[in-house]
Design a protein around this motif. Structure first.
Motif, short mmCIF file in Angstrom:
data_model
loop_
_atom_site.label_atom_id
_atom_site.label_comp_id
_atom_site.label_asym_id
_atom_site.label_seq_id
_atom_site.Cartn_x
_atom_site.Cartn_y
_atom_site.Cartn_z
N GLU A 186 0.83 -1.38 0.10
CA GLU A 186 -0.55 -0.13 0.16
C GLU A 186 0.66 1.48 -0.34
O GLU A 186 2.30 1.70 0.71
N SER A 187 0.13 2.27 -0.49
CA SER A 187 0.87 3.28 -0.57
C SER A 187 0.09 4.80 0.13
O SER A 187 -0.91 5.06 -0.29
N VAL A 188 0.96 5.22 1.10
CA VAL A 188 0.15 6.57 1.31
C VAL A 188 -0.26 7.60 1.02
O VAL A 188 0.74 8.11 0.27
N TYR A 189 -1.25 8.67 1.10
CA TYR A 189 -1.06 10.28 0.28
C TYR A 189 -2.06 10.56 2.20
O TYR A 189 -2.91 9.90 2.10
N CYS A 190 -2.35 11.57 1.12
CA CYS A 190 -3.01 12.87 1.97
C CYS A 190 -4.59 12.78 0.78
O CYS A 190 -4.30 13.19 -0.79
N THR A 191 -5.45 12.71 1.69
CA THR A 191 -7.34 13.08 0.95
C THR A 191 -7.23 14.42 1.06
O THR A 191 -6.63 15.17 1.48
N SER A 192 -8.46 14.41 -0.10
CA SER A 192 -9.11 16.18 0.22
C SER A 192 -9.67 16.64 1.38
O SER A 192 -9.18 17.59 1.63
N ASP A 193 -10.25 16.11 1.70
CA ASP A 193 -10.41 16.01 3.46
C ASP A 193 -9.53 16.26 4.44
O ASP A 193 -9.74 17.44 4.93
N ASP A 194 -8.46 15.50 3.92
CA ASP A 194 -7.11 15.98 5.02
C ASP A 194 -7.30 17.72 5.17
O ASP A 194 -7.12 18.10 6.11
N ILE A 195 -6.31 17.78 3.65
CA ILE A 195 -6.44 19.01 2.89
C ILE A 195 -7.21 20.27 3.44
O ILE A 195 -6.83 21.16 4.45
N LEU A 196 -8.47 19.79 3.25
CA LEU A 196 -9.78 20.40 3.32
C LEU A 196 -9.98 21.25 5.03
O LEU A 196 -10.07 22.33 5.41
N TYR A 197 -9.67 19.29 6.13
CA TYR A 197 -9.59 20.14 7.39
C TYR A 197 -8.17 21.06 7.95
O TYR A 197 -8.82 22.31 8.48
N ASN B 129 -14.42 19.85 -2.94
CA ASN B 129 -14.83 20.44 -1.93
C ASN B 129 -13.54 21.50 -2.05
O ASN B 129 -14.27 22.15 -0.72
N ILE B 130 -12.24 21.79 -2.39
CA ILE B 130 -11.82 22.46 -2.10
C ILE B 130 -12.13 23.80 -2.87
O ILE B 130 -11.84 25.07 -1.97
N LYS B 131 -12.97 23.54 -4.44
CA LYS B 131 -12.33 24.62 -4.66
C LYS B 131 -13.71 25.88 -3.77
O LYS B 131 -13.88 26.47 -4.29
N LYS B 132 -15.11 24.68 -3.35
CA LYS B 132 -16.20 25.10 -3.12
C LYS B 132 -15.42 26.51 -1.31
O LYS B 132 -16.07 26.90 -1.49
N PHE B 133 -14.74 25.39 -1.28
CA PHE B 133 -14.14 26.27 0.21
C PHE B 133 -13.07 27.89 -0.31
O PHE B 133 -13.47 28.32 0.06
N CYS B 134 -12.94 27.81 -1.14
CA CYS B 134 -11.73 29.00 -1.43
C CYS B 134 -12.44 29.84 -2.56
O CYS B 134 -13.14 31.38 -1.95
#
Length: 590
Positions: free
Chosen positions: A50-61, A88-93
């Protein structure tokens, strides 16, 4: 929309390995790290594909937390990773009136973030080296086979990309349970360094700055003076120098990363001001239009005086320029002479060092020659006779405090040295087949050392055959220690010589097929010979080489021919054999 005074965040990820990732948010204005996310796959899951990565939810938080903490932002700049520009990040911005800026996902496209990434990686290396238990980190460091000789200091390790990659992929790094603590320290260390860099502190231009920049004045048209005027050269030359200074300053300010656009405009528009200048002659000509015609003579006189003064100034300037050129040429010659002098000094030092090396070599040669001469003097009158040989065997058998195995080995060594006249380095390479040939054919064939002949034969007379016969019981014991059991009769040995059974070194360790060390055996054997009471009482210096003296003595007594003795013992030079013979006393020669 103008970008002036906007606050920008740059974001990116650091992948330590496929199982650990760090997401960073950097304030472009201050270069400080204002937030981060660290994620990893649990240790219990290793090894895993498996490979780990940050999700858009992590970044938005993280974005939401930073905004709540009053971290001002007008632009978020990232690469084109879909995770960074999710809906979700576009909406936040959009809700926060923040511009979402992207660039291509290619190496070195976001230089600010790349520089911060490298700094964080370097800081983590330094912190791990200083905090982690020294033993565990040092154990890992010793397994790194990169440019290890050049990576002794923490700073060199931290800035070496190969070393960082090796550490981040190592089991030591993967198994850290408190890596989050180290990352936090690394971020703090990075942010603290920013405070110590004055260029990164934004400030207004001071009055002192205004005074300094206002010294650079130049005319906007460098050809205002008429080309026919005697002042033309002076104005153009002086102006060109001032223009270069101002243009250079203008270029530095425009390209500076440490001055905001607002302050750049303030400096360029209000400080660097080209000034219109005219020659004094042109000012006089303009003044003449406003003066009464009756005073025209005065104006003309002033004009003539100004022209003469300008001409004189031009001549002085030319002379000054010529003098300046001469001074410059003299300086270049002086620099060249100084350089040649330095080179001469270096050559002289090299010659001195070479001379010292030659002198040291000659001194060493002289010392070695003296030692050899002293050693040769000590060797006089130490030939071993058959009586001495028997005394040595008796001492080994009854008085030597070594093990039984060592007693047997030294008895066999003494016998072969006595019968063959070989050097101890030559005898230690004898194998059992050579001894068998000595029993069967009364000679032993071996290669002489020190430039002597190869496959030289050493014969034994019938009078000395009994000496070998008495030692065969010891030879048999050494052969049995190698796992070979046989009777050592001439008939049996003759049969065994035809195969490889006896191709084993006599003087070797029980579980080894290599001969014993010459230095070790010589040291032990000479110490044994020193303790023989009869020799100590007579004050005789007996060593392993004394057996060779005895062998040469016996040949000389028998043949009285120095050349025959030289050939038998394998001396390359007749003088060497002559030295042995000269050392013999009249009694020994009888």
């Amino acid at each position: 929309m103008s970008l002036k005074n906007q606050l920008v965040w740059s974001v990116d990820e650091i992948f330590f390995n496929k199982n650990q990732v760090l997401f960073l948010v950097i304030n472009n204005k201050t270069r400080a790290i204002i937030g981060f996310i660290y994620k990893r796959i649990a240790i219990s899951k290793f090894p895993t594909n498996e490979s780990v990565y940050c999700t858009s939810d992590d970044i938005l938080y993280l974005y939401e937390k930073l905004v709540q903490e009053k971290q001002a932002v007008q632009i978020i700049h990232c690469d084109s990773n879909p995770t960074y520009v999710s809906n979700n990040i576009k909406k936040f911005c959009k809700d926060k009136d923040i511009i979402l800026s992207t660039t291509e996902s290619k190496p070195k496209n976001n230089q600010i973030v790349e520089a911060v990434n490298n700094s964080i990686k370097a800081n983590i290396i330094i912190i791990i080296a200083k905090i982690v238990r020294p033993h565990s980190y040092l154990t890992w460091h010793n397994t790194y086979y990169g440019e290890q000789n050049n990576l002794k200091q923490y700073s060199t390790r931290a800035n070496n990309a190969d070393y960082r990659d090796a550490l981040f992929k190592s089991e030591l790094f993967i198994n850290f349970t408190n890596i989050h603590e180290y990352i936090l320290k690394a971020v703090k260390m990075y942010n603290q360094t920013l405070v110590a860099i004055p260029e990164l502190r934004y400030r207004r231009i001071t009055r002192g700055d205004f005074e300094y920049y206002n010294t650079f004045i130049y005319v906007s048209n460098v050809k205002q003076a008429k080309s026919s005027s005697s002042t033309s050269y002076l104005i153009n030359t002086d102006n060109a120098d001032a223009a270069l200074k101002v243009k250079g300053l203008h270029n530095d300010i425009t390209k500076s990363n440490y001055i905001t656009e607002e302050y750049k405009a303030e400096i360029i528009n209000n400080i660097i001001v080209p000034q219109d200048e005219k020659s004094i002659i042109e000012y006089i000509d303009e003044a003449a239009n406003y003066i009464d015609p009756s005073n025209k003579d005065i104006i003309e006189a002033l004009r003539l005086v100004a022209i003469q003064a300008a001409h004189n100034t031009s001549l002085l300037f030319q002379k000054s320029q010529a003098l300046h050129t001469e001074i410059k040429q003299l300086k270049q010659k002086n620099d060249s002479l100084l350089q040649k002098n330095e080179q001469s000094q270096l050559i002289l030092e090299e010659l001195k060092e070479y001379k010292r090396q030659i002198e040291n070599k000659e001194k060493l040669k002289l010392e070695l020659r003296k030692k050899r001469q002293a050693r040769k003097k000590r060797q006089e009158n130490n030939a071993i006779s058959e009586t001495d040989y028997k005394i040595i065997l008796n001492y080994i058998t009854h008085s030597y405090d070594g093990s039984e195995f060592k007693k047997i080995r030294f008895r066999v060594l003494s016998t072969l040295l006595f019968l063959t006249g070989g050097r101890i380095s030559e005898v230690l390479e004898f194998d059992f087949k050579q001894v068998a040939n000595l029993v069967v054919n009364n000679y032993l064939q071996f290669s002489r050392k020190k430039g002597g002949p190869a496959n030289k034969k050493a014969f034994i007379t019938k009078s000395k055959q009994y000496i070998l016969k008495n030692r065969l019981v010891d030879v048999k014991y050494l052969l049995q220690s190698k796992g070979i059991f046989m009777e050592l009769t001439p008939k049996v040995l003759k049969q065994e010589m035809e195969n490889s059974t006896l191709d084993i070194y006599i003087f070797s360790a029980v579980k080894s097929d290599k001969p014993l060390s010459r230095a070790t055996v010589t040291h032990e054997f000479n110490n044994l010979l020193k303790e023989v009471p009869e020799f100590k009482k007579e004050g005789r210096r007996i060593t392993s080489h004394s057996f060779r003296h005895g062998y040469i003595t016996d040949i000389w007594k028998t043949t009285k021919d120095i050349e025959i003795a030289r050939q038998i013992v394998g001396h390359a030079n007749l003088d060497t054999t002559q030295r042995y013979v000269k050392a013999l006393s009249p009694e020994e020669l009888r």
